[in-house]
Motif scaffolding. Structure first.
Motif, mmCIF file in Angstrom:
data_model
loop_
_atom_site.group_PDB
_atom_site.id
_atom_site.type_symbol
_atom_site.label_atom_id
_atom_site.label_comp_id
_atom_site.label_asym_id
_atom_site.label_seq_id
_atom_site.Cartn_x
_atom_site.Cartn_y
_atom_site.Cartn_z
ATOM 1 N N THR A 67 -7.323 -1.725 1.980
ATOM 2 C CA THR A 67 -7.175 -1.193 3.337
ATOM 3 C C THR A 67 -8.213 -1.791 4.274
ATOM 4 O OG1 THR A 67 -6.246 0.899 2.550
ATOM 5 C CG2 THR A 67 -7.232 0.898 4.743
ATOM 6 N N ILE A 114 -1.223 -3.130 12.608
ATOM 7 C CA ILE A 114 -1.009 -2.432 11.344
ATOM 8 C C ILE A 114 -0.625 -0.988 11.648
ATOM 9 C CG2 ILE A 114 -2.109 -1.613 9.228
ATOM 10 C CD1 ILE A 114 -3.847 -4.095 9.259
ATOM 11 N N ASN A 155 -7.511 -5.519 4.892
ATOM 12 C CA ASN A 155 -6.340 -5.705 5.747
ATOM 13 C C ASN A 155 -6.659 -5.409 7.208
ATOM 14 O OD1 ASN A 155 -4.912 -6.339 3.444
ATOM 15 N ND2 ASN A 155 -3.985 -4.311 3.242
ATOM 16 N N MET A 156 -7.428 -4.362 7.459
ATOM 17 C CA MET A 156 -7.779 -4.009 8.831
ATOM 18 C C MET A 156 -8.656 -5.083 9.475
ATOM 19 S SD MET A 156 -8.550 0.081 8.476
ATOM 20 C CE MET A 156 -9.402 0.078 10.067
ATOM 21 N N GLY A 171 0.830 -1.192 0.000
ATOM 22 C CA GLY A 171 0.000 0.000 0.000
ATOM 23 C C GLY A 171 0.869 1.249 0.000
ATOM 24 N N ASP A 176 0.905 2.889 10.112
ATOM 25 C CA ASP A 176 1.332 3.824 9.081
ATOM 26 C C ASP A 176 1.694 5.133 9.772
ATOM 27 O OD1 ASP A 176 -1.097 5.226 9.527
ATOM 28 O OD2 ASP A 176 -2.112 4.146 7.905
ATOM 29 N N THR A 200 -2.062 0.137 4.259
ATOM 30 C CA THR A 200 -3.164 1.086 4.169
ATOM 31 C C THR A 200 -2.877 2.065 3.036
ATOM 32 O OG1 THR A 200 -2.109 2.535 5.797
ATOM 33 C CG2 THR A 200 -3.670 0.907 6.622
ATOM 34 N N ALA A 234 -8.862 1.446 -1.379
ATOM 35 C CA ALA A 234 -9.659 1.391 -0.158
ATOM 36 C C ALA A 234 -10.084 -0.036 0.168
ATOM 37 C CB ALA A 234 -10.883 2.292 -0.285
#
Length: 220
Positions: free
Chosen positions: A119, A137, A122-123, A20, A139, A112, A116
């Protein structure tokens, strides 16, 4: 950027570099320093190579003519893990790999931003793998992890946090937040606990009775 920490310590989280949006070199350097084991997804390998990062595992489905053997000359020793299963994302397959190898925790960067759908998936995968792997996670703007039924941590006044349910979460109670929760229910898509703040310097307590609750520590 220097190689990651040499000492192998099973108590330290592994590190996965996805594909990402990139994080700052400062954050990535901190994680590499304390990560005994680094996995890179194939789609990110060229970006990682440009940063001069030493990795342990190159993992992915290797489609679109991707040649993993090319990287052996630059990343020795390098384990190459071919995961052709199209029913899972490469990040999910990296989680499976770590679980199979006995790892208990992992930090994830570059997971992330950009698309979208990636993201969000993944979350929420933090919850899917919760029984076998502790996933964080990170960033430049947030740190995302799953909350236990009772969570306590010291925060400074005004620190921004968001409490995000995956599905429906019942019986949520909090102390020391600007917008307290008192045995309440949050449901994704209807009501969440986003954009809250710590009321004063001290311990924040968050409890919930059932369901899966994510914490997002925000760095505005």
């Amino acid at each position: 950027m220097s190689s990651h920490h040499i000492v192998r310590d099973d108590q330290e989280p592994a590190l996965i570099i996805a594909n990402g949006a990139a994080c700052s070199s400062e954050l990535l350097g901190q994680l590499l320093e304390w990560s005994p084991f680094v996995i890179v997804l194939d789609s990110a390998m060229e970006r990682v190579m440009e940063l001069g990062i030493k990795v342990d595992v190159l993992l992915g489905d290797f489609d679109n003519g991707f040649d993993p053997e090319y990287y052996r000359n630059f990343q020795y020793p390098l384990e190459i893990v071919h995961t052709p299963d199209q029913d899972k994302t490469d990040l999910e397959k990296a989680f499976d790999y770590l679980i199979e190898k006995g790892h208990k925790a992992v930090n994830v960067v570059w997971a992330t931003g950009r698309r979208a759908d990636h993201t969000i998936t993944n979350m929420t995968n933090i919850v899917r793998f919760q029984n076998n792997l502790k996933i964080v996670i990170l960033d430049d703007y947030s740190k995302i992890f799953q909350l236990p039924k009772k969570y306590k941590k010291w925060y400074p006044k005004g620190f921004p946090i968001s409490i995000i349910p995956v599905g429906t979460v019942n019986g949520i109670t909090s102390t020391n937040l600007d917008y307290p929760l008192n045995n309440e229910t949050l449901t994704i898509g209807y009501r969440t606990g986003s954009s809250n703040h710590v009321a004063k310097d001290g311990i924040v307590l968050i409890e919930h009775k059932d369901g899966n609750l994510l914490m997002m520590e925000c760095f505005d």
